[in-house]
Design a protein around this motif. Sequence first.
Motif, PDB file in Angstrom:
ATOM      1  N   ARG A  65      48.772  26.581  53.980  1.00 26.42           N
ATOM      2  CA  ARG A  65      48.351  27.748  54.758  1.00 26.42           C
ATOM      3  C   ARG A  65      49.533  28.220  55.587  1.00 26.42           C
ATOM      4  N   GLN A 108      43.636  34.969  49.021  1.00 24.36           N
ATOM      5  CA  GLN A 108      42.415  34.213  48.783  1.00 24.36           C
ATOM      6  C   GLN A 108      42.348  32.985  49.684  1.00 24.36           C
ATOM      7  N   SER A 109      41.189  32.330  49.671  1.00 25.91           N
ATOM      8  CA  SER A 109      41.019  31.131  50.478  1.00 25.91           C
ATOM      9  C   SER A 109      41.878  29.999  49.934  1.00 25.91           C
TER      10      SER A 109
END
Length: 417
Positions: A102, A51-52
């Motif tokens: 990230r 997911q983001s």
Amino acid sequence: MPPFRRRLIALPMACALLAILPGCMTSTTSSHQGVASSGLKQAPASRKYAQSYQSVFDSAVQTVHLLGWNLAQSSASQGLITASTPLNLLTFGDQVKVLVQRRHGRVQVDVTSTSPQLIDWGKGGQNVVQFFTILEQQLASVEPAANPGSDLGAAQLGGTAPLTPPEGTALTPSMDVPAGVDFGRYHALIIGINDYRSLPRLKTAVSDARAVAQVLEQRYGFQTRTLENASRGEILMALTAYRNRLTQRDNLLIYYAGHGWLDQEGDQGYWLPVDATESDTVNWISNASLTTALKAIKAKHAMVVADSCFSGKLTRGLKVRIQTPGYLERIARKRARVVLASGGLEPVADAGGKMGHSVFASAFLEALRDNAGVMDGMSLFSRVRRPVMVNTDQTPEYADIRKAGHDGGDFLFVARP
């Protein structure tokens, strides 16, 4: 009374009135800052998700709330969340650090639990397992589906034996119907009010009620009673009738779609029947009256689903659970009094969902239709929460009902084969 605003009529109110609903747990004390460095620290555990970044970070913050932890810090720019667990017999309050980063096209979540004690009795490892279990439940409705790369097994949480999920945390969205479990009989009182005599009319409450009654009858075999544009007397008489005839073998769902009022000065929440007036509370139905009725009704499981303001005064802290062997058998035996509310103190939408329903009713109906086995109330909540939050400014809430005789069970929706 200020002007009515669609389905909810609400006054601003301190979080204290919510009686420790998870969404209000944001307290911070100085003890959060200095304990972590001196205690027993578990090795960080990591998982990766597709997911983001923002979806994962927001879901991580929500996970802290759902677990009932005290949120100390939340910084999306730093990807940092810190929290402390409540005090109990095993701990003075563990310090949990969550780092969201990230990594190579994925979003990596690292979780560390630090105990202020010399021995944490496995509590730190349980904190980590609980966090990832609830996080992945929150991410389950976010596209694309979560694909975690877990380091739990390799790290073994700081050298401890591999953990099994502790009881009392969360479960998968639906389960197969086990043989030999008596779920009992199912009843539903469905209330929808559009045509208020003295208050602003609503658009979708009655059609929402009809659709809910239909899916409960056809898919789950409920015996339903629908009250459209009902008065205070009609609602209370219906509750009295259930009190007189339901037994421990019965389950009762009460669905209410209509105006609600949260009285700050009186410290009380109300449903507003069709004969309610703005200037006089005589025809209002208070949360206290509903709590008394639910406590007196002998049904083993009772759930209130309210597409209105359902005062947090009626609820207490959320308990989430992990699916473990024999879970359904245990839950089916325990008394439950729970509430699923379409929002907290904010106005809730009277339209905007699919097929002309409210956003909440649309998500509620879709979750019921998609279930092919057994779904408990917490799993229903996890399916409903995100679609409502994405499409409105309201946040659904799910909790035990205070002082109504709740004993650790949950409402179980058993789909027909």
